[in-house]
Motif scaffolding. Structure first.
Motif, PDB file in Angstrom:
ATOM      1  N   ILE A  11       0.838  -1.205   0.000  1.00 41.36           N
ATOM      2  CA  ILE A  11       0.000   0.000   0.000  1.00 41.36           C
ATOM      3  C   ILE A  11       0.869   1.250   0.000  1.00 41.36           C
ATOM      4  CG2 ILE A  11      -1.683   1.337   1.330  1.00 41.36           C
ATOM      5  CD1 ILE A  11      -2.769  -1.348   2.380  1.00 41.36           C
ATOM      6  N   LEU A  12       0.539   2.174  -0.895  1.00 41.43           N
ATOM      7  CA  LEU A  12       1.102   3.520  -0.881  1.00 41.43           C
ATOM      8  C   LEU A  12       0.006   4.427  -0.341  1.00 41.43           C
ATOM      9  CD1 LEU A  12       2.781   3.647  -4.403  1.00 41.43           C
ATOM     10  CD2 LEU A  12       3.860   3.150  -2.215  1.00 41.43           C
ATOM     11  N   PHE A  13       0.249   5.027   0.799  1.00 39.73           N
ATOM     12  CA  PHE A  13      -0.760   5.859   1.454  1.00 39.73           C
ATOM     13  C   PHE A  13      -0.482   7.309   1.093  1.00 39.73           C
ATOM     14  CE2 PHE A  13      -2.412   7.460   5.774  1.00 39.73           C
ATOM     15  CZ  PHE A  13      -3.673   7.699   5.249  1.00 39.73           C
ATOM     16  N   ASN A  14      -1.424   7.905   0.387  1.00 45.77           N
ATOM     17  CA  ASN A  14      -1.240   9.242  -0.145  1.00 45.77           C
ATOM     18  C   ASN A  14      -2.420  10.113   0.254  1.00 45.77           C
ATOM     19  OD1 ASN A  14      -0.098  11.300  -1.622  1.00 45.77           O
ATOM     20  ND2 ASN A  14      -0.591  10.444  -3.613  1.00 45.77           N
ATOM     21  N   GLY A  15      -2.197  11.397   0.343  1.00 46.81           N
ATOM     22  CA  GLY A  15      -3.260  12.352   0.642  1.00 46.81           C
ATOM     23  C   GLY A  15      -2.729  13.440   1.553  1.00 46.81           C
ATOM     24  N   GLU A  24      -0.118   6.202  12.295  1.00 46.12           N
ATOM     25  CA  GLU A  24       0.181   5.067  13.166  1.00 46.12           C
ATOM     26  C   GLU A  24      -0.261   3.754  12.518  1.00 46.12           C
ATOM     27  OE1 GLU A  24      -0.906   3.328  17.564  1.00 46.12           O
ATOM     28  OE2 GLU A  24      -0.716   5.508  17.335  1.00 46.12           O
ATOM     29  N   MET A  25      -1.482   3.723  11.970  1.00 48.11           N
ATOM     30  CA  MET A  25      -1.954   2.496  11.333  1.00 48.11           C
ATOM     31  C   MET A  25      -1.095   2.157  10.119  1.00 48.11           C
ATOM     32  SD  MET A  25      -5.537   1.294   9.486  1.00 48.11           S
ATOM     33  CE  MET A  25      -6.504   2.389  10.411  1.00 48.11           C
ATOM     34  N   ALA A  26      -0.803   3.148   9.298  1.00 49.01           N
ATOM     35  CA  ALA A  26       0.000   2.909   8.098  1.00 49.01           C
ATOM     36  C   ALA A  26       1.377   2.373   8.463  1.00 49.01           C
ATOM     37  CB  ALA A  26       0.118   4.198   7.285  1.00 49.01           C
ATOM     38  N   PHE A  27       2.018   2.980   9.446  1.00 53.50           N
ATOM     39  CA  PHE A  27       3.358   2.554   9.847  1.00 53.50           C
ATOM     40  C   PHE A  27       3.336   1.156  10.450  1.00 53.50           C
ATOM     41  CE2 PHE A  27       4.922   7.206  10.511  1.00 53.50           C
ATOM     42  CZ  PHE A  27       5.014   7.365   9.143  1.00 53.50           C
ATOM     43  N   ARG A  28       2.350   0.873  11.293  1.00 52.32           N
ATOM     44  CA  ARG A  28       2.248  -0.465  11.904  1.00 52.32           C
ATOM     45  C   ARG A  28       2.032  -1.546  10.839  1.00 52.32           C
ATOM     46  NH1 ARG A  28       1.901  -0.641  17.426  1.00 52.32           N
ATOM     47  NH2 ARG A  28       1.162   1.225  18.488  1.00 52.32           N
ATOM     48  N   GLU A  29       1.280  -1.218   9.794  1.00 51.06           N
ATOM     49  CA  GLU A  29       0.966  -2.181   8.733  1.00 51.06           C
ATOM     50  C   GLU A  29       2.071  -2.280   7.680  1.00 51.06           C
ATOM     51  OE1 GLU A  29      -1.519  -4.304   8.601  1.00 51.06           O
ATOM     52  OE2 GLU A  29      -2.497  -3.558  10.424  1.00 51.06           O
ATOM     53  N   GLY A  30       3.058  -1.391   7.746  1.00 53.73           N
ATOM     54  CA  GLY A  30       4.155  -1.433   6.792  1.00 53.73           C
ATOM     55  C   GLY A  30       3.883  -0.724   5.476  1.00 53.73           C
ATOM     56  N   ALA A  31       2.826   0.095   5.441  1.00 48.14           N
ATOM     57  CA  ALA A  31       2.523   0.856   4.223  1.00 48.14           C
ATOM     58  C   ALA A  31       3.553   1.963   4.049  1.00 48.14           C
ATOM     59  CB  ALA A  31       1.124   1.468   4.313  1.00 48.14           C
ATOM     60  N   GLN A  32       3.807   2.313   2.796  1.00 46.65           N
ATOM     61  CA  GLN A  32       4.671   3.458   2.545  1.00 46.65           C
ATOM     62  C   GLN A  32       3.779   4.697   2.485  1.00 46.65           C
ATOM     63  OE1 GLN A  32       7.091   5.150  -1.112  1.00 46.65           O
ATOM     64  NE2 GLN A  32       8.098   3.322  -0.285  1.00 46.65           N
ATOM     65  N   VAL A  33       4.159   5.717   3.232  1.00 45.50           N
ATOM     66  CA  VAL A  33       3.378   6.950   3.322  1.00 45.50           C
ATOM     67  C   VAL A  33       4.061   8.020   2.484  1.00 45.50           C
ATOM     68  CG1 VAL A  33       2.576   8.762   4.887  1.00 45.50           C
ATOM     69  CG2 VAL A  33       2.528   6.368   5.632  1.00 45.50           C
ATOM     70  N   HIS A  34       3.287   8.676   1.630  1.00 44.26           N
ATOM     71  CA  HIS A  34       3.807   9.802   0.866  1.00 44.26           C
ATOM     72  C   HIS A  34       3.546  11.088   1.650  1.00 44.26           C
ATOM     73  CE1 HIS A  34       3.749   7.633  -3.282  1.00 44.26           C
ATOM     74  NE2 HIS A  34       4.586   7.105  -2.425  1.00 44.26           N
ATOM     75  N   ILE A  35       4.622  11.770   1.976  1.00 37.86           N
ATOM     76  CA  ILE A  35       4.570  12.979   2.806  1.00 37.86           C
ATOM     77  C   ILE A  35       4.295  14.185   1.911  1.00 37.86           C
ATOM     78  CG2 ILE A  35       5.878  14.421   4.399  1.00 37.86           C
ATOM     79  CD1 ILE A  35       5.426  11.652   5.558  1.00 37.86           C
ATOM     80  N   ASP A  36       3.347  15.040   2.335  1.00 37.27           N
ATOM     81  CA  ASP A  36       2.890  16.160   1.516  1.00 37.27           C
ATOM     82  C   ASP A  36       3.397  17.531   1.945  1.00 37.27           C
ATOM     83  OD1 ASP A  36       0.515  15.710  -0.607  1.00 37.27           O
ATOM     84  OD2 ASP A  36       0.547  14.088   0.847  1.00 37.27           O
ATOM     85  N   HIS A  37       3.743  17.721   3.214  1.00 39.49           N
ATOM     86  CA  HIS A  37       4.135  19.052   3.675  1.00 39.49           C
ATOM     87  C   HIS A  37       4.969  18.928   4.953  1.00 39.49           C
ATOM     88  CE1 HIS A  37       0.776  18.664   6.539  1.00 39.49           C
ATOM     89  NE2 HIS A  37       0.072  18.255   5.494  1.00 39.49           N
ATOM     90  N   LEU A  38       5.614  20.025   5.346  1.00 43.16           N
ATOM     91  CA  LEU A  38       6.550  19.981   6.480  1.00 43.16           C
ATOM     92  C   LEU A  38       5.881  19.605   7.792  1.00 43.16           C
ATOM     93  CD1 LEU A  38       9.010  22.926   5.773  1.00 43.16           C
ATOM     94  CD2 LEU A  38       9.519  20.476   5.813  1.00 43.16           C
ATOM     95  N   ASP A  39       4.657  20.067   8.019  1.00 41.79           N
ATOM     96  CA  ASP A  39       3.968  19.669   9.253  1.00 41.79           C
ATOM     97  C   ASP A  39       3.789  18.158   9.293  1.00 41.79           C
ATOM     98  OD1 ASP A  39       3.793  22.281  10.149  1.00 41.79           O
ATOM     99  OD2 ASP A  39       1.733  22.573   9.422  1.00 41.79           O
ATOM    100  N   GLU A  40       3.547  17.562   8.122  1.00 40.51           N
ATOM    101  CA  GLU A  40       3.384  16.111   8.060  1.00 40.51           C
ATOM    102  C   GLU A  40       4.711  15.388   8.281  1.00 40.51           C
ATOM    103  OE1 GLU A  40       0.107  14.208   5.590  1.00 40.51           O
ATOM    104  OE2 GLU A  40       1.923  13.808   4.417  1.00 40.51           O
ATOM    105  N   VAL A  41       5.818  15.968   7.829  1.00 44.43           N
ATOM    106  CA  VAL A  41       7.139  15.395   8.126  1.00 44.43           C
ATOM    107  C   VAL A  41       7.306  15.302   9.635  1.00 44.43           C
ATOM    108  CG1 VAL A  41       9.639  15.716   8.003  1.00 44.43           C
ATOM    109  CG2 VAL A  41       8.238  16.198   5.985  1.00 44.43           C
ATOM    110  N   ALA A  42       7.030  16.406  10.324  1.00 46.91           N
ATOM    111  CA  ALA A  42       7.193  16.445  11.781  1.00 46.91           C
ATOM    112  C   ALA A  42       6.257  15.452  12.469  1.00 46.91           C
ATOM    113  CB  ALA A  42       6.951  17.861  12.297  1.00 46.91           C
ATOM    114  N   LEU A  43       5.003  15.387  12.026  1.00 46.95           N
ATOM    115  CA  LEU A  43       4.046  14.453  12.626  1.00 46.95           C
ATOM    116  C   LEU A  43       4.477  13.009  12.368  1.00 46.95           C
ATOM    117  CD1 LEU A  43       1.404  13.896  14.110  1.00 46.95           C
ATOM    118  CD2 LEU A  43       0.219  14.085  11.891  1.00 46.95           C
ATOM    119  N   ALA A  44       4.907  12.699  11.144  1.00 45.93           N
ATOM    120  CA  ALA A  44       5.342  11.336  10.818  1.00 45.93           C
ATOM    121  C   ALA A  44       6.547  10.939  11.666  1.00 45.93           C
ATOM    122  CB  ALA A  44       5.668  11.229   9.328  1.00 45.93           C
TER     123      ALA A  44
END
Length: 171
Positions: A11-15, A24-44
């Motif tokens: 799974i590629l998790f985008n949005g 948390e769910m994406a990371f636990r499941e091993g999905a790759q998350v596409h980061i969209d902005h700096l606030d999301e970098v910090a949250l991830a």
């Protein structure tokens, strides 16, 4: 996708509006998350540290110098250096593993050359990140909508004549 039985690693998790719980769910499941902005970098990074994981992520890049409508609302811009800066920040912190550069060129892209220009820009960014900070980008995710043969309302030529063939996109 998980409810349909797709393994997280596929799974590629985008949005642009991912919550703490989403990450948390994406990371636990091993999905790759596409980061969209700096606030999301910090949250991830915060979520990954809390889970004691080093998840694989992608960075959403946008380009304004393409023969398409500019989709600069989401992602990090290539031309002004914010994409490079964000990637370097991720590499420097070492909490997330940046493996993919993702771009969405737009919808109903009729100029096949847009894909060539975007691929060239993304490849140059990947090479620069490898040479400068040792990042190994293994995937360039070239998203966006190939034009269909439909004739749009404001279109002069019929869709069959105005739309590039898949061979032209591939070329």
């Amino acid at each position: 996708a998980l409810r349909l039985g797709v393994p997280g690693k596929q799974i590629l998790f985008n949005g642009p509006a991912k919550s703490d719980a989403d990450l948390e769910m994406a990371f636990r499941e091993g999905a790759q998350v596409h980061i969209d902005h700096l606030d999301e970098v910090a949250l991830a990074e915060k979520v990954a540290e809390r889970l004691a994981l080093r998840p694989q992520v992608g960075l959403r890049v946008n380009m304004t110098e393409l023969p398409t409508q500019a989709w600069d609302r989401f992602g990090f811009n290539l031309e002004n250096g914010t994409a490079s800066d964000a990637a370097r920040r991720i590499a420097r912190r070492g909490v997330l593993e940046l493996r993919t550069l993702h771009i969405h060129l737009g919808t109903f892209v009729q100029d096949a050359d847009a894909y060539r220009l975007a691929a060239k820009g993304m490849a140059l960014l990947a090479k620069s990140l490898h040479d400068d900070v040792g990042l190994s980008i293994d995937t360039l995710d070239m998203g966006g909508g190939f034009a269909s043969r439909n004739t749009l309302l404001a279109q002069y030529l019929p869709g069959e004549q105005a739309t590039p063939s898949f061979a032209q996109y591939v070329e």
